[in-house]
Design a protein around this motif. Structure first.
Motif, PDB file in Angstrom:
ATOM      1  N   GLY A  11      -9.718  24.274 -15.950  1.00  0.00           N
ATOM      2  CA  GLY A  11      -8.781  23.155 -15.885  1.00  0.00           C
ATOM      3  C   GLY A  11      -8.436  22.604 -17.252  1.00  0.00           C
ATOM      4  N   ASP A  12      -8.437  21.266 -17.353  1.00  0.00           N
ATOM      5  CA  ASP A  12      -7.914  20.593 -18.540  1.00  0.00           C
ATOM      6  C   ASP A  12      -8.998  19.799 -19.263  1.00  0.00           C
ATOM      7  OD1 ASP A  12      -5.443  21.438 -17.453  1.00  0.00           O
ATOM      8  OD2 ASP A  12      -5.307  19.589 -16.259  1.00  0.00           O
ATOM      9  N   GLY A  13      -8.679  19.392 -20.488  1.00  0.00           N
ATOM     10  CA  GLY A  13      -9.544  18.480 -21.234  1.00  0.00           C
ATOM     11  C   GLY A  13     -10.967  18.981 -21.326  1.00  0.00           C
ATOM     12  N   ILE A  14     -11.924  18.087 -21.079  1.00  0.00           N
ATOM     13  CA  ILE A  14     -13.329  18.495 -21.207  1.00  0.00           C
ATOM     14  C   ILE A  14     -13.751  19.470 -20.114  1.00  0.00           C
ATOM     15  CG2 ILE A  14     -14.045  16.376 -22.404  1.00  0.00           C
ATOM     16  CD1 ILE A  14     -15.486  15.607 -19.719  1.00  0.00           C
ATOM     17  N   GLY A  15     -12.912  19.662 -19.101  1.00  0.00           N
ATOM     18  CA  GLY A  15     -13.200  20.688 -18.092  1.00  0.00           C
ATOM     19  C   GLY A  15     -13.442  22.028 -18.788  1.00  0.00           C
ATOM     20  N   GLN A  16     -12.655  22.295 -19.832  1.00  0.00           N
ATOM     21  CA  GLN A  16     -12.768  23.584 -20.530  1.00  0.00           C
ATOM     22  C   GLN A  16     -14.071  23.669 -21.320  1.00  0.00           C
ATOM     23  OE1 GLN A  16      -9.201  24.710 -22.558  1.00  0.00           O
ATOM     24  NE2 GLN A  16      -7.966  24.422 -20.725  1.00  0.00           N
ATOM     25  N   GLU A  17     -14.407  22.584 -22.013  1.00  0.00           N
ATOM     26  CA  GLU A  17     -15.646  22.613 -22.820  1.00  0.00           C
ATOM     27  C   GLU A  17     -16.879  22.712 -21.930  1.00  0.00           C
ATOM     28  OE1 GLU A  17     -15.210  19.100 -25.556  1.00  0.00           O
ATOM     29  OE2 GLU A  17     -13.162  19.370 -24.843  1.00  0.00           O
ATOM     30  N   GLY A  34     -31.776  38.310 -11.658  1.00  0.00           N
ATOM     31  CA  GLY A  34     -31.390  39.686 -11.344  1.00  0.00           C
ATOM     32  C   GLY A  34     -30.137  39.720 -10.464  1.00  0.00           C
ATOM     33  N   LEU A  35     -29.159  38.870 -10.800  1.00  0.00           N
ATOM     34  CA  LEU A  35     -27.933  38.788  -9.998  1.00  0.00           C
ATOM     35  C   LEU A  35     -26.773  39.424 -10.758  1.00  0.00           C
ATOM     36  CD1 LEU A  35     -28.164  34.962  -9.125  1.00  0.00           C
ATOM     37  CD2 LEU A  35     -29.288  36.858  -7.955  1.00  0.00           C
ATOM     38  N   THR A  36     -25.798  39.919 -10.020  1.00  0.00           N
ATOM     39  CA  THR A  36     -24.575  40.420 -10.649  1.00  0.00           C
ATOM     40  C   THR A  36     -23.428  39.506 -10.258  1.00  0.00           C
ATOM     41  OG1 THR A  36     -25.386  42.652 -10.364  1.00  0.00           O
ATOM     42  CG2 THR A  36     -23.059  42.428 -10.879  1.00  0.00           C
ATOM     43  N   PHE A  37     -22.725  39.002 -11.242  1.00  0.00           N
ATOM     44  CA  PHE A  37     -21.565  38.158 -10.955  1.00  0.00           C
ATOM     45  C   PHE A  37     -20.284  38.886 -11.347  1.00  0.00           C
ATOM     46  CE2 PHE A  37     -24.783  34.738 -11.693  1.00  0.00           C
ATOM     47  CZ  PHE A  37     -24.717  34.174 -10.424  1.00  0.00           C
ATOM     48  N   THR A  38     -19.340  38.917 -10.440  1.00  0.00           N
ATOM     49  CA  THR A  38     -17.994  39.352 -10.806  1.00  0.00           C
ATOM     50  C   THR A  38     -17.203  38.066 -11.010  1.00  0.00           C
ATOM     51  OG1 THR A  38     -18.265  41.197  -9.317  1.00  0.00           O
ATOM     52  CG2 THR A  38     -16.019  40.739 -10.073  1.00  0.00           C
ATOM     53  N   ILE A  39     -16.808  37.838 -12.257  1.00  0.00           N
ATOM     54  CA  ILE A  39     -16.186  36.545 -12.583  1.00  0.00           C
ATOM     55  C   ILE A  39     -14.699  36.712 -12.865  1.00  0.00           C
ATOM     56  CG2 ILE A  39     -16.159  34.651 -14.259  1.00  0.00           C
ATOM     57  CD1 ILE A  39     -19.158  34.999 -14.549  1.00  0.00           C
ATOM     58  N   THR A  40     -13.903  35.899 -12.190  1.00  0.00           N
ATOM     59  CA  THR A  40     -12.474  35.843 -12.497  1.00  0.00           C
ATOM     60  C   THR A  40     -12.206  34.429 -12.994  1.00  0.00           C
ATOM     61  OG1 THR A  40     -12.134  37.220 -10.560  1.00  0.00           O
ATOM     62  CG2 THR A  40     -10.166  36.268 -11.557  1.00  0.00           C
ATOM     63  N   GLU A  41     -11.408  34.313 -14.045  1.00  0.00           N
ATOM     64  CA  GLU A  41     -11.090  32.980 -14.558  1.00  0.00           C
ATOM     65  C   GLU A  41      -9.581  32.777 -14.476  1.00  0.00           C
ATOM     66  OE1 GLU A  41     -13.345  31.749 -17.956  1.00  0.00           O
ATOM     67  OE2 GLU A  41     -11.770  30.373 -18.606  1.00  0.00           O
ATOM     68  N   ASP A  42      -9.173  31.567 -14.131  1.00  0.00           N
ATOM     69  CA  ASP A  42      -7.732  31.300 -14.062  1.00  0.00           C
ATOM     70  C   ASP A  42      -7.494  29.833 -14.422  1.00  0.00           C
ATOM     71  OD1 ASP A  42      -5.052  31.739 -13.702  1.00  0.00           O
ATOM     72  OD2 ASP A  42      -5.194  32.325 -11.606  1.00  0.00           O
ATOM     73  N   ASP A  43      -6.194  29.486 -14.510  1.00  0.00           N
ATOM     74  CA  ASP A  43      -5.837  28.114 -14.866  1.00  0.00           C
ATOM     75  C   ASP A  43      -5.617  27.269 -13.619  1.00  0.00           C
ATOM     76  OD1 ASP A  43      -5.828  28.323 -17.689  1.00  0.00           O
ATOM     77  OD2 ASP A  43      -3.994  29.511 -17.535  1.00  0.00           O
ATOM     78  N   VAL A  44      -5.843  25.978 -13.786  1.00  0.00           N
ATOM     79  CA  VAL A  44      -5.542  25.013 -12.731  1.00  0.00           C
ATOM     80  C   VAL A  44      -5.160  23.705 -13.410  1.00  0.00           C
ATOM     81  CG1 VAL A  44      -7.911  24.089 -12.476  1.00  0.00           C
ATOM     82  CG2 VAL A  44      -6.393  24.111 -10.490  1.00  0.00           C
ATOM     83  N   GLY A  45      -4.405  22.864 -12.711  1.00  0.00           N
ATOM     84  CA  GLY A  45      -4.045  21.561 -13.274  1.00  0.00           C
ATOM     85  C   GLY A  45      -2.928  21.681 -14.294  1.00  0.00           C
ATOM     86  N   GLY A  46      -3.051  20.902 -15.359  1.00  0.00           N
ATOM     87  CA  GLY A  46      -2.005  20.872 -16.380  1.00  0.00           C
ATOM     88  C   GLY A  46      -1.836  22.222 -17.075  1.00  0.00           C
ATOM     89  N   THR A  47      -2.951  22.887 -17.354  1.00  0.00           N
ATOM     90  CA  THR A  47      -2.842  24.192 -18.036  1.00  0.00           C
ATOM     91  C   THR A  47      -2.143  25.205 -17.117  1.00  0.00           C
ATOM     92  OG1 THR A  47      -5.119  24.613 -17.346  1.00  0.00           O
ATOM     93  CG2 THR A  47      -4.803  23.983 -19.631  1.00  0.00           C
ATOM     94  N   LYS A  88       1.907  17.236 -10.599  1.00  0.00           N
ATOM     95  CA  LYS A  88       0.832  16.621 -11.377  1.00  0.00           C
ATOM     96  C   LYS A  88      -0.443  17.451 -11.274  1.00  0.00           C
ATOM     97  CE  LYS A  88       2.192  11.762 -11.371  1.00  0.00           C
ATOM     98  NZ  LYS A  88       2.528  11.677 -12.791  1.00  0.00           N
ATOM     99  N   PRO A  89      -1.235  17.487 -12.359  1.00  0.00           N
ATOM    100  CA  PRO A  89      -2.447  18.317 -12.365  1.00  0.00           C
ATOM    101  C   PRO A  89      -3.348  18.080 -11.156  1.00  0.00           C
ATOM    102  CG  PRO A  89      -2.076  17.370 -14.539  1.00  0.00           C
ATOM    103  CD  PRO A  89      -1.035  16.805 -13.634  1.00  0.00           C
ATOM    104  N   GLU A  90      -3.518  16.809 -10.755  1.00  0.00           N
ATOM    105  CA  GLU A  90      -4.434  16.469  -9.666  1.00  0.00           C
ATOM    106  C   GLU A  90      -4.005  17.103  -8.346  1.00  0.00           C
ATOM    107  OE1 GLU A  90      -3.115  14.449 -11.875  1.00  0.00           O
ATOM    108  OE2 GLU A  90      -4.825  13.588 -12.952  1.00  0.00           O
ATOM    109  N   ARG A  91      -2.689  17.399  -8.199  1.00  0.00           N
ATOM    110  CA  ARG A  91      -2.228  18.028  -6.951  1.00  0.00           C
ATOM    111  C   ARG A  91      -2.858  19.400  -6.789  1.00  0.00           C
ATOM    112  NH1 ARG A  91      -1.294  14.292  -3.942  1.00  0.00           N
ATOM    113  NH2 ARG A  91      -0.502  15.780  -2.433  1.00  0.00           N
ATOM    114  N   GLY A  92      -3.173  20.052  -7.908  1.00  0.00           N
ATOM    115  CA  GLY A  92      -3.803  21.378  -7.844  1.00  0.00           C
ATOM    116  C   GLY A  92      -5.139  21.307  -7.131  1.00  0.00           C
TER     117      GLY A  92
END
Ligand code: NAD
Length: 366
Positions: A11-17, A34-47, A88-92
């Motif tokens: 998301g935005d602001g400190i969400g990223q940090e 001992g876990l395997t994670f398949t990670i997908t990252e995407d944008d939400v909100g203002g970004t 608006k970002p919050e609608r996301g």
């Protein structure tokens, strides 16, 4: 090896940090458990608006519905304040909650002993506090029909909202709360206003029936919402799990959250129904705080609310309770050792940046 898919939406602001640091903890969990994670990252909100022209793209929603869990940072920022309401970002975030049908919102209020002084209540009232509020999130007066503002023949206006719950809406959130109580202290307090509201009468009747038929091992009590507000600030440790509707839950969970004294320490989870075919439950984990534009981009934010939201994910979506406990104990040790970000800083504490705090946590977890 257990394999899981995670959708990460910083998301935005400190969400990223905060999410950047949480990803390091996800890597720790993978190794430690001992876990395997398949990670997908995407944008939400203002970004996401800047990239896709909408605060939640359809493909992102589809990814969220497919993932074992969604880790969400925060959305919002002054640069998007003038966008039309639906952009608006919050609608996301609201669309994610609605379209994933996340009907149960879990808000723990836990006071880590080293931070008890930060509460606005006396230390002895909150030290060791560990309660969980389960708020119904997709029904009740925020969604009930009829709603609106109408003009009456005499020229006055009339604002209407409708408090409405069906049996099945109450049953499903009650079961989530009973299940959680079973994993904790086996006590559930159901909160409504059955003294003045028919929807409260139905709520009480349905919760009582589910408790007697399916959860005889959980001690069920009932409380009126106004009394619950009073009890939360008088003697909060009397509670284990509280289940309540959307409106009362909104108020009571904020009240309980503030008993802990720090926005940067509060995780949350929102859960949907269990899919009968796959046995999986849609779920989104997020800190309670927002994007904190006043400190965004300065590596000052407290990442622990986001990190502990991941601990909730380990417990409730990935069924890795032991690993969740290891992480939470690590956070306790970190605070006991005096490491602090600015928001929880006190005399004698060791002031850390967002990154440094995570560095120290990882050393403790190693
Ligand atoms: P906020 O939670 O972002 O910040 C309130 C105050 O707490 C600020 O002073 C901030 O610096 C501090 N704070 C919050 N989290 C912190 C952390 N992890 N570490 C240190 N300090 C922290 O609330 P706000 O200022 O009312 O809202 C800012 C933006 O966030 C707005 O656009 C709002 O709509 C949005 N918001 C988003 C969410 C969400 O994404 N779930 C929730 C609340 C607010």
């Amino acid at each position: 090896m257990s394999a899981y898919s995670l959708l990460i939406l910083p998301g935005d602001g400190i969400g990223q940090e905060c999410m950047r640091e949480t990803r390091r903890i996800v890597d720790w969990a993978a190794k430690a458990g001992g876990l395997t994670f398949t990670i997908t990252e995407d944008d939400v909100g203002g970004t996401a608006y800047d990239r896709y022209g909408t605060p939640l793209a359809d493909h992102t929603l589809a990814l969220a519905k497919k993932a074992d869990a969604v880790l969400f940072g925060a959305v919002g920022g002054t640069q998007w304040d003038d966008l039309p309401f639906d952009k608006k970002p919050e609608r996301g975030l609201l669309r994610l909650r609605k379209d994933m049908e996340l009907f149960a919102n879990l808000r723990p209020a836990t006071v880590f002993a080293p931070l008890a002084a930060a509460s606005s209540l006396k230390q002895e009232l909150v030290a060791g506090l560990d309660i969980l509020i389960v708020r119904e999130l997709t029904g009740g007066v925020y969604f009930g029909e009829p709603r609106g503002i109408e003009t009456l023949p005499d020229g006055q206006e009339r604002g209407v909202n409708t408090q409405v719950y069906t049996t099945s809406e109450i049953e499903r959130v009650a079961r989530v709360a009973f299940d959680l109580a079973r994993l904790r202290g086996k006590r559930l307090c159901s909160v409504e206003k059955a003294n003045v509201m028919e929807s409260g009468l139905l709520w009480r009747k349905v919760v009582t029936r589910i408790g007697a038929a399916e959860y005889p091992d959980v001690a069920l009590s009932h409380m009126y919402a106004d009394n619950c507000a009073m009890q939360l600030v008088r003697a909060p440790k009397q509670f284990d799990v509280i289940v309540t509707d959307n409106l009362f839950g909104d108020l009571l969970s904020d009240c309980a959250a503030m008993l802990t004294g720090s926005l940067g320490m509060l995780p949350s989870a929102s859960l949907g129904a269990v899919d009968a075919k796959t046995g999986k439950r849609l779920a989104l984990y997020e800190p309670v705080h927002g994007s904190a534009p006043d400190i965004a981009g300065q590596n000052k934010a407290n990442p622990l609310a986001t990190i502990m939201s991941f601990a909730m994910c380990l417990r409730y979506s990935l069924h890795q309770a032991a690993l969740a406990e290891r992480l939470e104990t690590g956070v306790l040790r970190l605070l006991e050792a005096g490491y602090r970000t600015g928001d929880i800083m006190s005399e004698g504490g060791k002031l850390c940046s967002t990154t440094q705090l995570t560095d120290e946590l990882l050393k403790i977890l190693a």
